[in-house]
Write an enzyme that holds these catalytic residues in place. Structure first.
Site, PDB file in Angstrom:
ATOM      1  N   GLU A  20       0.814  -1.215   0.000  1.00 36.25           N
ATOM      2  CA  GLU A  20       0.000   0.000   0.000  1.00 36.25           C
ATOM      3  C   GLU A  20       0.849   1.267   0.000  1.00 36.25           C
ATOM      4  OE1 GLU A  20      -2.378  -2.967   2.633  1.00 36.25           O
ATOM      5  OE2 GLU A  20      -0.306  -2.645   1.984  1.00 36.25           O
ATOM      6  N   SER A 441      17.809  -3.149 -18.452  1.00 39.27           N
ATOM      7  CA  SER A 441      16.360  -3.005 -18.519  1.00 39.27           C
ATOM      8  C   SER A 441      15.970  -1.645 -19.084  1.00 39.27           C
ATOM      9  CB  SER A 441      15.749  -3.182 -17.124  1.00 39.27           C
ATOM     10  OG  SER A 441      16.221  -2.182 -16.241  1.00 39.27           O
ATOM     11  N   TRP A 569      20.129 -12.016  -3.228  1.00 36.52           N
ATOM     12  CA  TRP A 569      18.797 -11.438  -3.383  1.00 36.52           C
ATOM     13  C   TRP A 569      17.709 -12.497  -3.413  1.00 36.52           C
ATOM     14  CZ3 TRP A 569      19.818  -7.001  -7.458  1.00 36.52           C
ATOM     15  CH2 TRP A 569      20.695  -6.079  -6.876  1.00 36.52           C
ATOM     16  N   HIS A 649      28.176  -5.817 -13.977  1.00 34.18           N
ATOM     17  CA  HIS A 649      27.681  -4.518 -13.509  1.00 34.18           C
ATOM     18  C   HIS A 649      27.566  -4.545 -12.000  1.00 34.18           C
ATOM     19  CE1 HIS A 649      25.340  -0.920 -12.953  1.00 34.18           C
ATOM     20  NE2 HIS A 649      24.388  -1.606 -12.355  1.00 34.18           N
ATOM     21  N   CYS A 651      26.543  -1.747  -8.498  1.00 37.33           N
ATOM     22  CA  CYS A 651      25.960  -0.446  -8.194  1.00 37.33           C
ATOM     23  C   CYS A 651      25.700  -0.283  -6.698  1.00 37.33           C
ATOM     24  CB  CYS A 651      24.653  -0.228  -8.961  1.00 37.33           C
ATOM     25  SG  CYS A 651      23.397  -1.494  -8.687  1.00 37.33           S
ATOM     26  N   HIS A 702      18.217   6.959 -10.631  1.00 36.80           N
ATOM     27  CA  HIS A 702      17.265   6.931  -9.514  1.00 36.80           C
ATOM     28  C   HIS A 702      16.764   8.321  -9.138  1.00 36.80           C
ATOM     29  CE1 HIS A 702      17.401   2.693  -8.963  1.00 36.80           C
ATOM     30  NE2 HIS A 702      18.689   2.676  -8.764  1.00 36.80           N
ATOM     31  N   CYS A 734      22.614   2.462 -13.760  1.00 40.40           N
ATOM     32  CA  CYS A 734      21.861   1.257 -13.445  1.00 40.40           C
ATOM     33  C   CYS A 734      20.805   1.045 -14.526  1.00 40.40           C
ATOM     34  CB  CYS A 734      21.223   1.410 -12.056  1.00 40.40           C
ATOM     35  SG  CYS A 734      20.893  -0.146 -11.197  1.00 40.40           S
TER      36      CYS A 734
END
Length: 776
Positions: A20, A441, A569, A649, A651, A702, A734
């Site tokens: 939410e 991406s 992850w 890569h 970051c 970002h 990124c």
């Protein structure tokens, strides 16, 4: 039944069971939800979470653990540590406070955001406070008091949570690169005012988090603890002060911790079970110990029977009033509730414990320690589930273990060294100096998400779904071509996440439906569950990479996630060493890399942004981790021909501690986040004599803004000055998944133009076409 130990919680997930907070934040940032409605969403979440904990009779319920973006940012704002470019210090709860707060987090109108980096060794990202050498601090935002009072109004007594002064300074950076610890005396009055305000509001318990006590500290930092907590003890008056440590053993800082004038010492017995005896032997008789016995970072059910017996022995030794039972750390790093999961794999779900279940386990362990008959019976039922998991045929695969045992040293090395490979690669790729590329991406637009949602609901068949993805992929490629990018990517429209996508296709992994955790701000990830031995039943990425490569004459870069990042992850099995799981994943990726090469992909990127994240917090434990982590990457990447260019890569981490390991990966090209920090890593690359090709990011993806030409020109010029142009690539920090197409196209145009401008100034390039995609 004997009296039960006190139960405690250190923090609860902020985002909500159905994310939410994420949806409200993103609507607010798009101008679709006003500040009043956003604050109402936040208040509803806080109230629900407090009630949930109160209903489970948690004795120490946290408040102040909620944040609209990041708790370290909240701390900086509370202390008035607002860099001048964002204006004067402010209160988050003021009418315009959130606007200023989000500018610090995300940047705006040409104003760069605070730097983003990893929170200790987790996948949570915090915003790095910026402090000047003469930084002034003042208690400026009373939102922690207001949240405490908000809980009181709901009938819930809470324990306010503060990030401690030593840890706050350790996580900050000074604009002159000086030691932030020198600012301790300057910041303490603001902390004293903060604690005094909470006590005045009626707080009878206060939790102060100092996780740096599990790090290697110098003598100055240790002395700072005694000075700071002597003052805070006076301010806290009669309130119970809990000093919370987590993420590892206190180790050689134990004398410091037990010598502080605090009432409760929280210790992590999941990461460091062996420290309990030393802690109990050293704590003074006036101090209680809060034992973090259920895992706040992983999702496997706890052995509540065994842990309950351990806690019972501790109670016998110290007395029930001096023992608290808690998770190992804040539950921020867990999904909210297993009961939200949808699916038929009830066996796997019976093995799992999310945040709500962790609270249930804390209560159950406390009652088991008190010899409650009902709790003892429930604990035995849990023991039966754990035994079933250990015996499950889904967990062990002999064929995977046989292949792992057959790995040789030759499996870990490329055929030729980088200088030889580079000649072969440059001949095949024929790229210009300062080649441009992106990280992987591209925007996951509303149309992409809608297409995926319709497919999942059964409204369209697989053929229609894939045709839609093909259209998105082709559009992405045409846009890159028009913008002049040299090495293209296919955009990853078929992927929901860079780790979950692989977890859904590898044997030994499972995915969840509601297993979301916060990575930063509104960004949430859904880690897959690694429960058994890993194998690749079929190719995972070849279909889309090969499709994309056939649409263009330019080099196409295939995209994979590396073994260490997949491990870090994911929620990883706890019944074998991590290095074993990493090598199993690496073997599966090795097969994928070879299939991509056979399909004609001459550039393959294997992302490892989590390499630094997994680094043990203590320096003495790092060599072993870096050894198996770099070996796992090389196992995945080293079987290809010299002509095939391997990229990686990384970051949002501090790279200096792992620079030699980055060299040892032996990737042909590495792209690294660098723009938010103003290219700080260039000196590290130079000083380490990094031998291969590198792309320091020149565009902070970002921050929701298009970088100016001057900004990108300046960063690129700095990179050329320090590293030279010969081995330099030009790329964003990124992936672009979270951005929109207008912003992306405008930003790439700036990036490409800067590369072409710089290219035209290089010796031997004066007469070359700056827009050419081949070497002069």
């Amino acid at each position: 039944m004997s009296p039960a130990p006190i139960t405690a919680n250190l923090g609860f997930p902020r985002i909500g069971r159905d994310r939410e907070l994420k949806w409200a934040l993103e609507r607010h940032w798009r101008g679709e939800l006003d500040t009043v409605a956003l604050r109402e969403t936040a208040a509803n979440l806080r109230g629900r979470h407090w009630k949930l904990q109160a209903d489970r009779s948690i004795g120490r319920i946290p408040s102040g653990d909620f944040s609209f973006y990041d708790h370290v940012l909240d701390t900086a704002v509370t202390l008035g540590a607002v860099p001048a470019r964002f204006g004067a210090p402010f209160d988050i709860d003021d009418d315009t406070g959130l606007d200023s707060y989000f500018r610090m987090a995300r940047g705006a109108d040409g104003t760069p955001a605070l730097e983003l980096t990893k929170w200790f060794d987790t996948n949570y990202h915090y915003l790095v406070p910026e402090l000047t050498p003469d930084q002034t601090f003042a208690y400026s935002s009373r939102h922690a008091r207001r949240q405490f009072e908000e809980a009181q109004s709901l009938g819930v007594r809470t324990r306010p949570v503060l990030l401690g002064p030593l840890t706050f300074l350790h996580l900050s950076k000074r604009t002159d690169d000086g030691p932030t610890s020198e600012l301790l005396d300057a910041v303490l009055p603001a902390y004293e005012a903060w604690v005094a305000d909470l006590v005045a509001a009626g707080a009878t318990e206060i939790q102060i988090d100092e996780p740096i006590l599990v790090l290697d500290l110098d003598q100055g930092q240790r002395a700072g603890f005694e000075r700071a907590y002597r003052r805070l003890r006076v301010t806290a008056r009669d309130a119970e002060v809990t000093l919370a440590t987590y993420f590892g053993p206190i180790g050689d800082n134990l004398d410091v911790a037990v010598g502080l004038p605090v009432d409760v010492l929280q210790v992590d017995l999941v990461r460091a079970p062996g420290q309990l005896d030393a802690v109990v032997d050293r704590i003074p008789p006036t101090m209680a110990v809060s034992v973090g016995v259920v895992d706040g970072r992983n999702i496997w059910r706890a052995d509540v029977a065994s842990i309950g017996r351990q806690v019972a022995r501790l109670v016998e030794r110290l007395g029930v009033d001096r023992v608290h039972v808690s998770p190992s750390c804040s539950l921020l790093h867990l999904p909210v509730d297993v009961a939200s999961e949808q699916g038929d794999d009830q066996e796997l779900l019976s093995w799992l414990s999310f945040a709500v279940q962790r609270l249930d386990e804390v209560g159950l362990i406390s009652r088991v320690a008190a010899r409650d008959a009902e709790a003892l019976a429930t604990a035995e039922e849990v023991s039966a589930v754990l035994a079933a998991r250990a015996a499950s045929p889904r967990v062990v695969r002999p064929d995977v273990r046989e292949r792992l045992a057959a790995i040789t040293e030759e499996s870990l090395c490329r055929t030729s060294p980088y200088p030889v490979r580079a000649i072969a690669q440059h001949a095949v790729l024929d790229l210009p100096p300062l080649p441009t590329t992106t990280i992987g991406s591209f925007p996951q637009t509303t149309s992409v998400r809608s297409l995926r949602a319709r497919y999942r609901k059964g409204e369209i068949d697989r053929a229609t779904y894939e045709a839609g993805l093909e259209d998105e992929t082709e559009t992405c490629i045409r846009r890159q071509e028009e913008l002049g990018v040299d090495v293209l990517v296919h955009g990853e429209f078929e992927r929901t996440d860079m780790v979950e996508y692989f977890g859904a296709q590898l044997d030994g992994f499972a995915t969840t439906t509601h297993g979301w955790v916060q990575s930063y701000g509104s960004r949430c990830v859904k880690p897959p569950v690694l429960f058994g031995d890993v194998a690749r039943p079929e190719p995972m990425t070849v279909r889309w990479s090969q499709f994309a490569a056939k649409l263009t004459d330019r080099p196409m870069k295939a995209m994979l996630t590396g073994p260490v990042t997949i491990l870090q992850w994911s929620f990883v099995r706890d019944d074998q060493p991590e290095e074993t799981s990493a090598r199993q994943v690496a073997l599966a990726l090795r097969d994928e890399v070879l299939d991509l090469e056979a399909a004609g992909l001459g550039v393959i990127q294997i992302d490892e942004p989590a390499l630094r994240e997994g680094l043990p917090l203590r320096s003495g434990e790092r060599a072993d981790y870096l050894h198996w982590a770099t070996e796992s990457f090389r196992l995945a990447s080293s079987a290809v021909r010299d002509e095939t260019q391997i990229h990686t890569h990384m970051c949002y981490a501090e790279f200096g501690d792992v620079m030699q390991a980055i060299i040892d990966l032996d990737a042909d090209v590495i792209s690294m986040e660098a723009s938010r920090s103003g290219m700080e890593l260039l000196a590290e690359l130079r000083d380490s004599h990094y031998p291969n090709e590198v792309g320091p990011g020149v565009w902070d993806i970002h921050s929701p803004r298009v970088p100016s030409s001057e900004e990108v020109d300046g960063l690129l010029a700095r990179a050329i000055e320090v590293l030279g142009p010969e081995r330099l690539w030009v790329n964003p920090d990124c992936g672009l998944k979270t951005r929109g197409w207008p912003e992306v196209e405008a930003s790439i145009a700036v990036l490409v133009a800067s590369a072409r401008k710089a290219r035209g100034t290089l010796p031997g390039q004066e007469g070359a076409d700056p827009g050419s995609t081949t070497r002069a």
